[in-house]
Design an enzyme around this catalytic site. Structure first.
Site: not given
Ligand code: PMP
Length: 304
Positions: A156
């Site tokens: 991230k």
């Molecule tokens: N894909 C992307 C590109 C994201 O930014 C997120 C948000 N974190 C997600 C998927 C979903 O991840 P999560 O369920 O861990 O928030």
């Protein structure tokens, strides 16, 4: 913007107004900040952060891909997050931990620069408003999802969101609620900030890690809840056309929670309303977030 009084910055509680950084901040120039997004929910047993440990593990893994050394342990950041909730008397919020290099030089490599850590509580209600029930209209983006040959897609990292925001802006400008990105192999990857699932013949189908997705913690939660409800998930590549003919589809993510998709590229999905499996999973998921099912208490970090 309505805000909480205190932000945690490098081990101290700083007033919202004072949480500032220098314009030469390295990560502002080169997109190498690493962050997380999590949520605190008000449950029947008081506020709780959902899957805090997993979010912090992903934060450390994201940093590892970029060889960024975090000057705190996971346990220190876990405690800091929970304390920050108490200090701000939070009932519910979105939480944004972020790691970034400070200023000192403008060389691309961040050698010698301080790694700063902040944890920011943010008022953030429903990402898609009332569409969390009604569902959203999505459009396949003309932008492809970033590829693991180019950058670590599982990290991230702020820079990855240049890709996301181009797709999001394009979809909104064209009158849709959200974008869906394909990878460079032409298979469905995910939304700009959400993972994607489709439902066919009573089973969930979601793209694999090799599709270039961010491996979502909500994605994992939904798969586990589905399994516990006797609903199988198949992890495999999804071609674009399969979205059109899916019985149901939905996004998952910390911000978007679980949101039905009722249209893709102007094709109506199913009967154009939140489908029965999506509804069933969504109700259970919200029960879990609100601490109404003890089976999933391991996912809740109560703050007092
Ligand atoms: N894909 C992307 C590109 C994201 O930014 C997120 C948000 N974190 C997600 C998927 C979903 O991840 P999560 O369920 O861990 O928030």
């Amino acid at each position: 913007m309505k805000h909480f009084p205190k932000i945690w910055m490098n081990g101290r509680y700083v007033k919202f107004e004072d949480a500032k950084i220098h314009v030469l901040t390295h990560s502002l120039h080169y997109g190498n900040a690493i962050f997380e997004g999590m949520r605190c929910y008000n449950t029947e047993k008081g506020p709780a952060v959902f899957r805090l440990r997993e979010h912090l593990s992903r934060l450390f893994n994201s940093a590892k891909s970029y060889c960024m050394k975090i000057p705190y342990s996971k346990e220190e950041l876990r405690k800091a997050t929970l304390d920050l909730m108490r200090v701000n008397n939070v009932k519910e919020c979105y939480i944004r931990p972020i790691l970034f290099y400070g200023h000192g030089h403008l060389g691309i490599e961040p050698a010698g620069l301080k790694v700063n850590v902040a944890i920011i509580p943010i008022f953030w209600g429903r990402y898609f408003g009332e569409k969390i029930e009604k569902g959203v209209r999505a459009k396949i983006s003309s932008w492809c999802r970033i590829n693991p040959l180019i950058v670590p897609t599982q990290a991230k990292c702020a820079g990855n969101y240049a890709n996301s925001l181009l797709a999001k802006m394009e979809a909104l400008d064209a009158g849709y609620d959200e974008a869906i990105l394909q990878n460079i192999s032409g298979y469905i990857a995910e939304g700009p900030g959400e993972n994607i699932f489709i439902v066919r013949q009573g089973k969930l189908i979601t793209p694999p890690v090799h599709a270039g997705i961010l491996v979502g913690i909500t994605r994992d939660s939904i798969m586990r809840i589905a399994r516990d409800m006797g609903i199988e998930t198949i992890i495999r590549d999804i071609p674009r056309e399969e979205l059109y003919i899916a019985d149901e589809a939905f996004f998952t993510g910390t911000a978007a929670e679980m949101t039905p998709i009722i249209e893709v590229d102007d094709r109506v999905i199913g009967d154009g309303r939140r489908g029965p499996i999506t509804h069933k999973l969504q109700s259970k998921f919200f029960d879990v977030l609100r601490g109404k099912d003890e089976k999933y208490y391991e996912w809740l970090e109560f703050i007092r």
